[in-house]
Scaffold this motif. Structure first.
Motif, PDB file in Angstrom:
ATOM      1  N   ARG A 133      -0.237   7.539   6.377  1.00 36.08           N
ATOM      2  CA  ARG A 133       0.970   7.046   7.014  1.00 36.08           C
ATOM      3  C   ARG A 133       0.881   7.152   8.542  1.00 36.08           C
TER       4      ARG A 133
ATOM      5  N   GLU B 250       8.893   1.103   5.554  1.00 37.13           N
ATOM      6  CA  GLU B 250       9.216   1.986   4.435  1.00 37.13           C
ATOM      7  C   GLU B 250      10.537   1.607   3.792  1.00 37.13           C
TER       8      GLU B 250
ATOM      9  N   LEU C 264       3.777  -1.960   2.858  1.00 33.50           N
ATOM     10  CA  LEU C 264       3.384  -0.550   2.991  1.00 33.50           C
ATOM     11  C   LEU C 264       2.167  -0.240   2.116  1.00 33.50           C
TER      12      LEU C 264
END
Length: 309
Positions: A26, A44, A16
């Motif tokens: 994101r 995540e 991430l």
């Protein structure tokens, strides 16, 4: 005065982290993953598992110990002290990455994902670290109080894994716990003279692999399999397996010395006859030695060991 013990927590950036560096938001990262059949939620979740494991490991460190954290990318600039206890939160490869910078410090490999299968070098879950650190602290207290004879040892039982060592004729050196590669940086043909035992041969190949028993399950294993399954050393054996990759026969280069085992004290000596070759260990190509025409490289069993709990 006794030196203060320091716990060094080693980790690497998560997927991430790297996605956000590349895609900035994101939303952009989620779109990128979706085009490849993946979800941001999964990435995540793994990121949070890694962060949770790091928090649990850091919280396990006693208040009278020092604590430092270092990312994989900064390992070559971090100074480890002899009294450090190294807590590696990540996969097997991260333990191998840090091993080359250590000299007998105790290492604990911690899997950041609950319920995941432990590896060859990562042998503990984050939930185990508090007990491990507590045991270490108790042993140190007993020794400091002059009661060291009441416990089996000042440090817990650990495996001492063999490492491989390369030294250039100008004094530069490199260690690895899995394997060393010597060859052209782009894996093109490398020319050199190889000496081992009492024999020597001029060769042209795509490089040499020299592996410990720990690395015998990786890169080295695939080469050994293709060559009939040569018996490879165990991780604690003081021996190395070596293989020449794709040796090329010609009027001036041979192919008779392409594999073998080095015992403790034996060396593989490579006299370079190419403009520029490299030596790197455990897949860390950026942290490498560069070797030019006429230089000599000696590779053998390292004096240091990886002390792995």
């Amino acid at each position: 005065m006794a030196l203060r013990t320091r716990a060094v927590l080693v980790h690497r950036r998560t997927e991430l982290d790297e996605l956000l560096d590349r895609h900035a938001t994101r939303g952009q990262a989620e779109f990128f993953l979706r085009t490849r059949g993946r979800t941001l939620a999964d990435v995540e979740a793994r990121h949070e598992a890694a962060a949770s494991a790091r928090r649990a490991v850091a919280a396990s460190v006693p208040s009278d110990w020092a604590l430092a954290e270092v990312e994989r990318a900064d390992l070559d600039r971090f100074l480890f002290a002899p009294e450090d206890v190294v807590l590696v939160v990540g996969q097997d490869g991260l333990v191998a990455n840090v091993a080359k910078y250590l000299d007998r410090q105790l290492v604990v490999g911690v899997d950041p994902e609950p319920g995941a299968n432990l590896g060859v070098l990562v042998r503990h879950g984050a939930e185990d670290v508090a007990e491990i650190i507590g045991d270490l602290a108790d042993r140190q207290s007993d020794v400091a109080a002059g009661q060291g004879d009441r416990v089996p040892a000042a440090t817990p039982r650990c495996d001492e894994l063999t490492m491989v060592h390369a030294r250039l004729d100008d004094g530069q050196e490199l260690h690895a716990v899995n394997e060393l590669f010597l060859g052209h940086p782009s894996h093109q043909s490398a020319r050199y003279t190889l000496r081992v035992d009492r024999g020597s041969e001029r060769q042209s190949s795509s490089g040499l692999i020299v592996s410990t028993g720990t690395g015998a399950t990786g890169w080295c294993a695939s080469i050994a399999h293709d060559r009939g399954g040569r018996r490879l050393p165990a991780p604690t054996d003081p021996a190395l397996a070596w293989f020449v990759r794709e040796a090329w026969p010609s009027p001036v280069t041979g192919v008779t010395m392409t594999e073998g085992v080095l015992g403790d004290g034996a060396e593989l000596v490579v006299a370079v006859q190419s403009d520029r070759l490299v030596v790197f260990g455990d897949g860390m190509e950026a942290d490498r030695l560069e070797v030019s025409w006429g230089q000599e490289v000696r590779i053998g069993v390292a004096e240091r060991r990886l002390r792995l709990l």
